[in-house]
Design a protein around this motif. Structure first.
Motif, PDB file in Angstrom:
ATOM      1  N   PHE A  68      15.097  18.485   2.896  1.00 58.04           N
ATOM      2  CA  PHE A  68      15.920  17.873   3.938  1.00 58.04           C
ATOM      3  C   PHE A  68      17.154  17.173   3.386  1.00 58.04           C
ATOM      4  O   PHE A  68      18.135  16.973   4.110  1.00 58.04           O
ATOM      5  CB  PHE A  68      15.068  16.914   4.776  1.00 58.04           C
ATOM      6  N   TRP A  69      17.138  16.797   2.108  1.00 59.17           N
ATOM      7  CA  TRP A  69      18.349  16.230   1.514  1.00 59.17           C
ATOM      8  C   TRP A  69      19.468  17.264   1.517  1.00 59.17           C
ATOM      9  O   TRP A  69      20.633  16.936   1.771  1.00 59.17           O
ATOM     10  CB  TRP A  69      18.064  15.756   0.083  1.00 59.17           C
ATOM     11  N   GLY A  70      19.137  18.513   1.224  1.00 61.10           N
ATOM     12  CA  GLY A  70      20.136  19.569   1.310  1.00 61.10           C
ATOM     13  C   GLY A  70      20.420  19.975   2.740  1.00 61.10           C
ATOM     14  O   GLY A  70      21.569  20.241   3.110  1.00 61.10           O
ATOM     15  N   TYR A  71      19.387  19.997   3.560  1.00 58.06           N
ATOM     16  CA  TYR A  71      19.496  20.457   4.947  1.00 58.06           C
ATOM     17  C   TYR A  71      20.506  19.650   5.753  1.00 58.06           C
ATOM     18  O   TYR A  71      21.274  20.216   6.533  1.00 58.06           O
ATOM     19  CB  TYR A  71      18.104  20.369   5.573  1.00 58.06           C
ATOM     20  N   VAL A  72      20.527  18.342   5.567  1.00 58.58           N
ATOM     21  CA  VAL A  72      21.419  17.513   6.383  1.00 58.58           C
ATOM     22  C   VAL A  72      22.878  17.652   5.951  1.00 58.58           C
ATOM     23  O   VAL A  72      23.786  17.385   6.746  1.00 58.58           O
ATOM     24  CB  VAL A  72      20.997  16.022   6.331  1.00 58.58           C
ATOM     25  N   LEU A  73      23.136  18.078   4.722  1.00 61.64           N
ATOM     26  CA  LEU A  73      24.510  18.136   4.222  1.00 61.64           C
ATOM     27  C   LEU A  73      25.324  19.271   4.827  1.00 61.64           C
ATOM     28  O   LEU A  73      26.555  19.177   4.918  1.00 61.64           O
ATOM     29  CB  LEU A  73      24.504  18.277   2.693  1.00 61.64           C
ATOM     30  N   THR A  74      24.666  20.352   5.231  1.00 58.75           N
ATOM     31  CA  THR A  74      25.404  21.528   5.700  1.00 58.75           C
ATOM     32  C   THR A  74      25.344  21.717   7.220  1.00 58.75           C
ATOM     33  O   THR A  74      25.805  22.745   7.723  1.00 58.75           O
ATOM     34  CB  THR A  74      24.865  22.804   5.016  1.00 58.75           C
ATOM     35  N   GLN A  75      24.813  20.754   7.950  1.00 58.86           N
ATOM     36  CA  GLN A  75      24.705  20.893   9.399  1.00 58.86           C
ATOM     37  C   GLN A  75      26.073  20.974  10.081  1.00 58.86           C
ATOM     38  O   GLN A  75      26.400  21.965  10.736  1.00 58.86           O
ATOM     39  CB  GLN A  75      23.906  19.722   9.971  1.00 58.86           C
ATOM     40  N   VAL A  76      26.872  19.942   9.939  1.00 59.51           N
ATOM     41  CA  VAL A  76      28.192  19.921  10.594  1.00 59.51           C
ATOM     42  C   VAL A  76      29.126  20.960   9.986  1.00 59.51           C
ATOM     43  O   VAL A  76      29.781  21.716  10.723  1.00 59.51           O
ATOM     44  CB  VAL A  76      28.800  18.506  10.546  1.00 59.51           C
ATOM     45  N   PRO A  77      29.227  21.072   8.649  1.00 59.72           N
ATOM     46  CA  PRO A  77      30.059  22.144   8.089  1.00 59.72           C
ATOM     47  C   PRO A  77      29.612  23.534   8.538  1.00 59.72           C
ATOM     48  O   PRO A  77      30.445  24.411   8.785  1.00 59.72           O
ATOM     49  CB  PRO A  77      29.880  21.970   6.576  1.00 59.72           C
ATOM     50  N   GLY A  78      28.293  23.743   8.646  1.00 61.34           N
ATOM     51  CA  GLY A  78      27.794  25.031   9.106  1.00 61.34           C
ATOM     52  C   GLY A  78      28.256  25.340  10.525  1.00 61.34           C
ATOM     53  O   GLY A  78      28.646  26.474  10.832  1.00 61.34           O
ATOM     54  N   GLY A  79      28.223  24.331  11.409  1.00 59.51           N
ATOM     55  CA  GLY A  79      28.703  24.524  12.771  1.00 59.51           C
ATOM     56  C   GLY A  79      30.187  24.823  12.824  1.00 59.51           C
ATOM     57  O   GLY A  79      30.647  25.652  13.617  1.00 59.51           O
ATOM     58  N   MET A  80      30.952  24.156  11.966  1.00 59.53           N
ATOM     59  CA  MET A  80      32.398  24.398  11.925  1.00 59.53           C
ATOM     60  C   MET A  80      32.707  25.799  11.414  1.00 59.53           C
ATOM     61  O   MET A  80      33.602  26.479  11.929  1.00 59.53           O
ATOM     62  CB  MET A  80      33.073  23.345  11.042  1.00 59.53           C
ATOM     63  N   LEU A  81      31.958  26.248  10.410  1.00 60.50           N
ATOM     64  CA  LEU A  81      32.140  27.612   9.904  1.00 60.50           C
ATOM     65  C   LEU A  81      31.792  28.641  10.980  1.00 60.50           C
ATOM     66  O   LEU A  81      32.489  29.659  11.131  1.00 60.50           O
ATOM     67  CB  LEU A  81      31.261  27.832   8.671  1.00 60.50           C
ATOM     68  N   ASN A  83      31.999  28.218  14.216  1.00 58.78           N
ATOM     69  CA  ASN A  83      33.085  28.188  15.196  1.00 58.78           C
ATOM     70  C   ASN A  83      34.313  28.937  14.695  1.00 58.78           C
ATOM     71  O   ASN A  83      35.000  29.627  15.447  1.00 58.78           O
ATOM     72  CB  ASN A  83      33.479  26.742  15.510  1.00 58.78           C
ATOM     73  N   ARG A  84      34.605  28.791  13.406  1.00 55.83           N
ATOM     74  CA  ARG A  84      35.836  29.358  12.837  1.00 55.83           C
ATOM     75  C   ARG A  84      35.715  30.856  12.575  1.00 55.83           C
ATOM     76  O   ARG A  84      36.624  31.643  12.900  1.00 55.83           O
ATOM     77  CB  ARG A  84      36.156  28.620  11.537  1.00 55.83           C
ATOM     78  N   PHE A  85      34.606  31.281  11.964  1.00 62.97           N
ATOM     79  CA  PHE A  85      34.473  32.665  11.523  1.00 62.97           C
ATOM     80  C   PHE A  85      33.439  33.459  12.308  1.00 62.97           C
ATOM     81  O   PHE A  85      33.275  34.660  12.072  1.00 62.97           O
ATOM     82  CB  PHE A  85      34.108  32.694  10.032  1.00 62.97           C
ATOM     83  N   GLY A  86      32.738  32.784  13.216  1.00 58.57           N
ATOM     84  CA  GLY A  86      31.692  33.447  13.974  1.00 58.57           C
ATOM     85  C   GLY A  86      30.327  33.193  13.356  1.00 58.57           C
ATOM     86  O   GLY A  86      30.199  33.135  12.124  1.00 58.57           O
ATOM     87  N   PRO A  87      29.303  33.042  14.168  1.00 57.29           N
ATOM     88  CA  PRO A  87      27.973  32.689  13.651  1.00 57.29           C
ATOM     89  C   PRO A  87      27.277  33.811  12.892  1.00 57.29           C
ATOM     90  O   PRO A  87      26.423  33.549  12.046  1.00 57.29           O
ATOM     91  CB  PRO A  87      27.192  32.314  14.908  1.00 57.29           C
ATOM     92  N   ALA A 363      30.038  23.185  20.401  1.00 61.23           N
ATOM     93  CA  ALA A 363      28.571  23.275  20.424  1.00 61.23           C
ATOM     94  C   ALA A 363      27.986  23.300  19.014  1.00 61.23           C
ATOM     95  O   ALA A 363      27.006  22.601  18.723  1.00 61.23           O
ATOM     96  CB  ALA A 363      28.138  24.524  21.196  1.00 61.23           C
ATOM     97  N   GLY A 364      28.575  24.101  18.117  1.00 57.26           N
ATOM     98  CA  GLY A 364      28.049  24.201  16.758  1.00 57.26           C
ATOM     99  C   GLY A 364      28.107  22.891  15.988  1.00 57.26           C
ATOM    100  O   GLY A 364      27.078  22.384  15.524  1.00 57.26           O
ATOM    101  N   PRO A 365      29.311  22.296  15.829  1.00 58.12           N
ATOM    102  CA  PRO A 365      29.400  21.026  15.098  1.00 58.12           C
ATOM    103  C   PRO A 365      28.597  19.903  15.752  1.00 58.12           C
ATOM    104  O   PRO A 365      27.988  19.087  15.052  1.00 58.12           O
ATOM    105  CB  PRO A 365      30.901  20.716  15.113  1.00 58.12           C
ATOM    106  N   ALA A 366      28.606  19.837  17.091  1.00 57.58           N
ATOM    107  CA  ALA A 366      27.901  18.744  17.772  1.00 57.58           C
ATOM    108  C   ALA A 366      26.392  18.867  17.584  1.00 57.58           C
ATOM    109  O   ALA A 366      25.703  17.877  17.293  1.00 57.58           O
ATOM    110  CB  ALA A 366      28.248  18.743  19.265  1.00 57.58           C
ATOM    111  N   MET A 367      25.859  20.078  17.738  1.00 56.29           N
ATOM    112  CA  MET A 367      24.429  20.255  17.521  1.00 56.29           C
ATOM    113  C   MET A 367      24.081  20.065  16.051  1.00 56.29           C
ATOM    114  O   MET A 367      22.998  19.602  15.709  1.00 56.29           O
ATOM    115  CB  MET A 367      23.970  21.613  18.032  1.00 56.29           C
ATOM    116  N   GLY A 368      25.046  20.400  15.179  1.00 55.49           N
ATOM    117  CA  GLY A 368      24.845  20.109  13.762  1.00 55.49           C
ATOM    118  C   GLY A 368      24.754  18.623  13.504  1.00 55.49           C
ATOM    119  O   GLY A 368      23.915  18.160  12.721  1.00 55.49           O
ATOM    120  N   LEU A 369      25.606  17.832  14.188  1.00 55.78           N
ATOM    121  CA  LEU A 369      25.592  16.381  14.032  1.00 55.78           C
ATOM    122  C   LEU A 369      24.257  15.795  14.492  1.00 55.78           C
ATOM    123  O   LEU A 369      23.653  14.951  13.807  1.00 55.78           O
ATOM    124  CB  LEU A 369      26.740  15.758  14.828  1.00 55.78           C
TER     125      LEU A 369
END
Length: 428
Positions: A68-81, A83-87, A363-369
């Motif tokens: 979970f230390w790694g899991y929380v670090l990529t939540q918001v960036p993952g949502g932004m990616l 949104n930007r490049f497609g899921p 939706a992606g970044p917010a759910m990531g947050l």
């Protein structure tokens, strides 16, 4: 929002193909099933790892939380990616990385190397759920979104039903290293399958029928605004409230799954394979409860809050009662089944409820947050149970999770009341 348009749309929904369910929905379900299995299978291996690596309860708690230390670090960036490049390609990339990390878990030697690969797996998986959020917004109308989210979230109990006995058998027949290697193969297979059959949006899907494409295009989301900024998300009191609710809830949920085999191994003397089977039982009824609760929630989307509150209170109260009542193995299993039902039943309604307060393009970044906040519970919970169980009895720390779940229920109830009053004020 009037329910009359949704009712009128039902015949049309029944008359079009359902590739959004049997292909896209099924793929998301399978991906999340494997994700949760790879996340949780260390719980079945934990009793054997404790013996072989000479780990204390506190040190084991650190290992269980490393993911979970790694899991929380990529939540918001993952949502932004996403949104930007497609899921689609974000999901494919994460499947490859976490599959490699899962296999590495069975190949490395030493406690600190295990910490490192679990952390790496968490980094990869952290981008999955925010990418799913974009898929849910793109592929499912408001009247189906609760069930669509729930379909993916049903992976949580179902993965445990499959993973726990399978992992127990692999450990008993071979060893815990082999179990990790075997469970690392499915993500790599799914990466290939999703690269071929997955798609970011119905408009881009080469396999979708024109009838279903038109059906989805005519039903854009109306539960939330189309556009907004991430700064608006950060300024939203509702989003931060959902963050706190999810933190309290996930503190209980992940710790329940991670420590359950260790608790059962202390209650039962039947061996690791039997513990794997017993660990799967609470999740069977949890899967049924998830389906029924999500279906009821979609039938009354303006009352989603109550479908979150009741399960949380049920789970919290059960864990607290279990601590003060002396029970045998059967009695403890009944209480754990009830707690499992409460822990998992709220997933579909919770995320559909939260999405009503989030702009569509965020939706992606917010759910990531929200997932970041919640999954800090994945870090905190195992440590708390491990510290409270320092004397050796996991049951001595398990009940603490009940306080977190009751707190989540109280805050969710208050949020539902306030939101309802605000909606009524807007109407009048």
């Amino acid at each position: 929002m009037s329910e009359r348009p949704a009712a009128a749309a039902k015949p049309a929904a029944a008359s079009v193909p359902r590739a959004r369910w049997w292909r896209i929905g099924l793929l998301l379900f399978l991906i999340y099933t494997v994700a949760f299995a790879d996340r949780q299978n260390i719980s079945v291996a934990a009793p054997e790892m404790v013996k072989e690596l000479q780990l204390s309860s506190t040190v084991l708690g650190v290992l269980l939380s490393a993911f979970f230390w790694g899991y929380v670090l990529t939540q918001v960036p993952g949502g932004m990616l996403a949104n930007r490049f497609g899921p689609k390609w974000v999901i494919v990339g994460t499947l490859v990385v976490w599959g490699a990390a899962a296999i590495a878990t069975g190949l490395v030697s030493g406690y600190y190397q295990l910490l490192a690969v679990r952390f790496a797996m968490g980094l990869a998986e952290g981008a999955v759920w925010p990418s799913f959020a974009v898929m849910f917004m793109n592929w499912y109308p408001d009247s189906e979104r609760g069930r669509a989210i729930n379909f993916s979230e049903m992976a949580l109990p179902i993965s445990s039903i499959i993973m726990a006995p399978t992992a127990g058998w692999l450990i008993a027949a071979f060893n815990w290293e082999t179990m990790f290697i075997v469970w690392g193969i499915p993500p790599l297979v799914l990466a290939v399958v999703f690269a071929y059959w997955g798609s970011n949006h119905p408009a881009q899907d080469r396999f979708l029928s024109e009838a279903e494409r038109r059906f989805l295009a005519e039903r854009p989301s109306t539960a939330s605004r189309e556009n907004g900024s991430f700064l608006e998300v950060l300024r939203s009191p509702m989003v931060w409230t959902f963050c706190v609710i999810y933190f309290l809830w996930i503190t209980g949920l992940y710790s329940f799954g991670l420590w359950l085999p260790s608790l059962l191994s202390q209650l039962s003397t039947s061996g690791i394979a039997a513990v794997g089977v017993l660990s799967a039982i609470p999740f069977v009824l949890a899967a049924v409860a998830m389906y029924l609760n999500a279906k009821a929630s979609d039938a009354a989307p303006d009352r989603r809050g109550r479908h979150v509150v009741v399960p949380m209170f049920l789970a919290g109260a059960t864990l607290l009662v279990q601590h003060v009542v002396t029970l045998g193995l059967l009695g403890n299993m009944i209480m754990l089944i009830i707690a499992g039902v409460g822990l998992y039943a709220a997933f579909g309604p919770f995320w559909a409820w939260a999405l009503q307060y989030i702009p569509r393009n965020q939706a992606g970044p917010a759910m990531g947050l929200i997932n970041v906040a919640g999954n800090f519970g994945g870090i905190v919970g195992p440590l708390i149970v491990g510290a409270a169980a320092a004397g050796g009895a996991v049951a001595d720390g398990f009940y603490v999770l009940g306080f977190f779940l009751v707190g989540a229920g109280l805050l969710a109830a208050a949020t539902a009341v306030v939101a309802r009053r605000n909606d009524d004020a807007e109407v009048h």
